[in-house]
Design a protein around this motif. Structure first.
Motif, PDB file in Angstrom:
ATOM      1  N   VAL A  45       0.845  -1.207   0.000  1.00  0.00           N
ATOM      2  CA  VAL A  45       0.000   0.000   0.000  1.00  0.00           C
ATOM      3  C   VAL A  45       0.874   1.249   0.000  1.00  0.00           C
ATOM      4  CG1 VAL A  45      -1.793   1.255   1.290  1.00  0.00           C
ATOM      5  CG2 VAL A  45      -1.729  -1.255   1.374  1.00  0.00           C
ATOM      6  N   TYR A  46       0.575   2.175  -0.922  1.00  0.00           N
ATOM      7  CA  TYR A  46       1.262   3.473  -0.925  1.00  0.00           C
ATOM      8  C   TYR A  46       0.249   4.556  -0.588  1.00  0.00           C
ATOM      9  CZ  TYR A  46       5.102   1.158  -3.364  1.00  0.00           C
ATOM     10  OH  TYR A  46       6.124   0.316  -3.692  1.00  0.00           O
ATOM     11  N   VAL A  76     -10.091   1.892   5.845  1.00  0.00           N
ATOM     12  CA  VAL A  76      -9.650   0.786   4.993  1.00  0.00           C
ATOM     13  C   VAL A  76      -8.914  -0.304   5.764  1.00  0.00           C
ATOM     14  CG1 VAL A  76      -8.307   0.217   2.933  1.00  0.00           C
ATOM     15  CG2 VAL A  76      -9.585   2.357   3.024  1.00  0.00           C
ATOM     16  N   ALA A  77      -7.954   0.106   6.584  1.00  0.00           N
ATOM     17  CA  ALA A  77      -7.129  -0.894   7.302  1.00  0.00           C
ATOM     18  C   ALA A  77      -8.006  -1.855   8.127  1.00  0.00           C
ATOM     19  CB  ALA A  77      -6.087  -0.190   8.157  1.00  0.00           C
ATOM     20  N   PRO A  78      -9.026  -1.384   8.850  1.00  0.00           N
ATOM     21  CA  PRO A  78      -9.841  -2.334   9.622  1.00  0.00           C
ATOM     22  C   PRO A  78     -10.541  -3.370   8.735  1.00  0.00           C
ATOM     23  CG  PRO A  78     -10.306  -0.055  10.285  1.00  0.00           C
ATOM     24  CD  PRO A  78      -9.452   0.016   9.063  1.00  0.00           C
ATOM     25  N   LEU A  79     -10.924  -2.968   7.532  1.00  0.00           N
ATOM     26  CA  LEU A  79     -11.580  -3.930   6.622  1.00  0.00           C
ATOM     27  C   LEU A  79     -10.564  -4.952   6.107  1.00  0.00           C
ATOM     28  CD1 LEU A  79     -13.933  -1.565   4.581  1.00  0.00           C
ATOM     29  CD2 LEU A  79     -14.621  -3.378   6.156  1.00  0.00           C
ATOM     30  N   SER A  99      -2.853  -9.213   4.702  1.00  0.00           N
ATOM     31  CA  SER A  99      -1.652  -8.580   5.289  1.00  0.00           C
ATOM     32  C   SER A  99      -1.207  -7.449   4.376  1.00  0.00           C
ATOM     33  CB  SER A  99      -0.488  -9.542   5.400  1.00  0.00           C
ATOM     34  OG  SER A  99      -0.941 -10.801   5.716  1.00  0.00           O
ATOM     35  N   THR A 100      -0.652  -6.423   4.976  1.00  0.00           N
ATOM     36  CA  THR A 100      -0.244  -5.265   4.177  1.00  0.00           C
ATOM     37  C   THR A 100       1.143  -4.786   4.565  1.00  0.00           C
ATOM     38  OG1 THR A 100      -1.367  -3.876   5.810  1.00  0.00           O
ATOM     39  CG2 THR A 100      -2.561  -4.321   3.782  1.00  0.00           C
ATOM     40  N   PRO A 106     -13.953   5.526  -0.412  1.00  0.00           N
ATOM     41  CA  PRO A 106     -12.872   4.626   0.052  1.00  0.00           C
ATOM     42  C   PRO A 106     -13.373   3.255   0.503  1.00  0.00           C
ATOM     43  CG  PRO A 106     -12.606   6.821   0.979  1.00  0.00           C
ATOM     44  CD  PRO A 106     -13.932   6.820   0.287  1.00  0.00           C
ATOM     45  N   VAL A 107     -14.503   3.188   1.214  1.00  0.00           N
ATOM     46  CA  VAL A 107     -14.991   1.889   1.709  1.00  0.00           C
ATOM     47  C   VAL A 107     -15.403   1.004   0.527  1.00  0.00           C
ATOM     48  CG1 VAL A 107     -16.825   0.774   3.038  1.00  0.00           C
ATOM     49  CG2 VAL A 107     -15.630   2.761   3.982  1.00  0.00           C
TER      50      VAL A 107
END
Ligand SMILES: CCCCCCCCCCCCC/C=C/[C@@H](O)[C@H](COP(=O)(O)O)NC(=O)CCCCC
Ligand SMILES: Nc1ncnc2c1ncn2[C@@H]1O[C@H](COP(=O)(O)OP(=O)(O)O)[C@@H](O)[C@H]1O
Ligand SMILES: [Ca+2]
Length: 542
Positions: free
Chosen positions: A134-135, A153-156, A163-164, A253-254
């Motif tokens: 992710v950038y 985004v991260a929680p989803l 993994s990111t 975003p979602v």
């Protein structure tokens, strides 16, 4: 495994608790559906629901809290067992949301059976990414990129067990340069959080890396480029977010995060831009000279204004009313069934895109790439307020149908829109039509063509004898007689290449069919009923 009267097999069918009542819950492998039905006689508004298993985000065992256990049937149960299913819920205007439903039962084995079965089905969705790079551009749009990613985004991603590796960029071209260095094979996709400029950076990194690894020389305008199979996901956090809006139908975003999670895939045409055998840029949305180039150039000085800079610079550029003189040569796209004046737009699973790709591949198999240069070139010389080459409709919140509403995402062609010199009032009428339902091509001073390659040389550049090739000169006999050249000498404009400025007055553009892929599915046909997946006719599905 349950057998239905029609011979259809259900993976699981149980009576499970949902809220305070018992529901018939089924998991249909063959149809890929999880459905829950109220077994009481049908009433108006009865809430029977189904979710395609491809749109389930996660399943988790759930601990019921004290409050939940103190109501209804719970209290009679020693220890109820429960599991929660997280799924995509489609709302209006292409917006997606993550919803959850919790089922319970008294039998621990049954509960585990359900969790196991649903997890197995999720494992079978092989198109879903497990590891993403992710950038985040912290300065794009309203400078909310980092917050949007962390909060929405991260929680989803974590719910979906993705993994990111996250890189918050520190300067322009950070993401692009980084993509040439990372172990790219480790990732199932790259996500960019930002606007069209940031997307362009990531795309350049990925396509460039792919060509480098395959030994393709990007400076050769005729080189058949290697397709990039690593998908890019766009979390919109920029000023225009046209690529996201045109490929998903909304900049949210979602919604974009959910398209990434379920592993959607949308191929995308990419144009390469060269000058004198030197690679300049790739473009996927707008490559615009004149009006949109000037707006962008002016707006770059006003970045502190955020997205409002485009309104300010747009108004200023409109008042300046500059036109530019030059020569355009293009090859019409004959392989595609579509036309820029079509009433139908490119939608999910687009037939025109599929058929055009097939035609193009067939032609190339028969005649090879070299033959393409010998195909007919059309030449137009004149004075233009705007020259736009668009690979997609270029819809965005400012213009919901876009610069070319019938352009296709993956048909191997671009729409060339020429807005000739006209009065300020006419140009305003033209611009206003981007914001309403009227046809923006229905003007005598606007022409639109579907093309597969294109060249432009400004008059200034021609006069300096630095034109990109002599194709234009070879075909001067075909100049449009209605719009003869004038001798007026004004400065060159700039190109707006997906939101990046490009100062080049002689360029050569070639469309590469489906060169890359996005985590998207194109714009879906709007269907009111699909909004809730709640059908009274769910009976037929069970
Ligand atoms: C009187 C009302 C006139 C309104 C006209 C509105 C027409 C808007 C069409 C917009 C097309 C946008 C094409 C996409 C361009 C982007 O690549 C670029 C960069 O985006 P980002 O990186 O997210 O900032 N955006 C622009 O060039 C902005 C153009 C705005 C022109 C008013
Ligand atoms: N950390 C950074 N600092 C400055 N510029 C950056 C940074 N990260 C990316 N960029 C550049 O910012 C430009 C605009 O970014 P973008 O996300 O498209 O925002 P906007 O939509 O507001 O233009 C891109 O060209 C990108 O290369
Ligand atoms: Ca296209």
């Amino acid at each position: 495994m349950e057998q239905l009267p029609g011979g259809r097999r259900l993976r699981l069918a149980s009576s499970l608790g949902l809220g305070q009542r018992c529901w018939e819950v089924t998991l249909d492998d063959e149809r890929g559906l999880l459905a829950w039905r109220d077994p009481r006689p049908p009433r108006r508004g009865a809430d029977n629901c189904f979710v395609p298993t491809s749109e389930i985000i996660a399943v988790e065992e759930t601990e019921l809290n004290k409050k939940q256990r103190s109501i209804g049937k719970w209290q009679k149960m020693a220890k109820p067992h429960a599991f929660t299913v997280y799924y995509v819920k489609k709302a209006r205007n292409h917006r997606w949301r993550c919803r959850d439903v919790t089922f319970w039962c008294a039998d621990e084995i049954l509960c585990n059976q359900w969790i196991q079965a649903l997890k197995e089905l999720l494992e079978m969705q092989t198109c879903r990414p497990k590891q993403l790079l992710v950038y985040i551009n912290p300065y794009g749009g309203k400078r909310q990129g980092k917050r949007i990613y962390e909060q929405k985004v991260a929680p989803l991603f974590s719910l979906a067990s993705i993994s990111t590796d996250v890189v918050v960029t520190e300067h322009a071209n950070h993401a692009k340069d980084n993509l040439f260095e990372v172990n790219i094979n480790k990732y199932d996709g790259v996500v960019c959080v930002g606007g069209d400029g940031m997307f362009s950076e990531v795309m350049h990194g990925l396509i460039g890396r792919m060509q480098k690894d395959s030994g393709i020389d990007q400076n050769n305008p005729k080189a058949p480029l290697v397709q990039c199979n690593i998908r890019i996901g766009i979390i919109p956090a920029g000023s225009t977010d046209c690529v996201c809006y045109s490929t998903v139908g909304i900049s949210d975003p979602v919604t974009s995060a959910l398209h990434i999670i379920i592993g959607d895939c949308q191929p995308l045409d990419v144009s390469s831009v060269h000058q004198n055998n030197t690679f300049l840029k790739y473009a996927v949305s707008l490559l615009g000279y004149g009006f949109y180039g000037d707006v962008l150039k002016d707006s770059e000085k006003k970045r502190w204004m955020g997205p409002m800079r485009y309104d300010y610079s747009g108004f200023k550029t409109f008042l300046s009313h500059h036109y530019y003189e030059g020569t355009i040569s293009f090859q019409p796209a004959k392989h595609t069934l579509g036309s820029p004046r079509d009433k139908d737009s490119c939608r999910t699973g687009c037939y025109i895109c599929k058929e055009s790709e097939r035609q193009l591949a067939e032609q190339r198999k028969k005649c090879g790439f070299k033959h393409e240069d010998e195909e007919e070139w059309k030449v137009i010389k004149g004075k233009f307020l705007a020259i736009n080459v668009v690979n997609m409709c270029c819809a965005c919140p400012r213009s919901p149908k876009g610069l070319s509403p019938a352009a296709h995402l993956a048909d191997g062609s671009a729409d060339l829109i020429l807005v000739r010199k006209c009065s300020r009032f006419d140009f305003l009428r033209y611009l206003v039509r981007h914001t309403n339902k009227d046809d923006q091509f229905d003007f005598s001073f606007v022409d639109v063509y579907r093309v597969k390659s294109f060249q432009f040389t400004s008059k200034l550049s021609e006069d300096n004898e630095s034109s990109v090739t002599d194709i234009g000169k070879k075909h001067f006999g075909q100049f449009c007689r209605d719009h003869p050249a004038c001798c007026c000498n004004i400065a060159n404009s700039t190109w707006n290449c997906d939101g990046e400025t490009l100062d080049s007055s002689a360029i050569e553009v070639r469309v590469h069919c489906q060169l890359m892929k996005l985590f998207a599915r194109g714009i879906e046909e709007n269907c009111k009923d699909e909004a809730a997946y709640s059908h009274s006719s769910v009976e037929q599905l069970l």
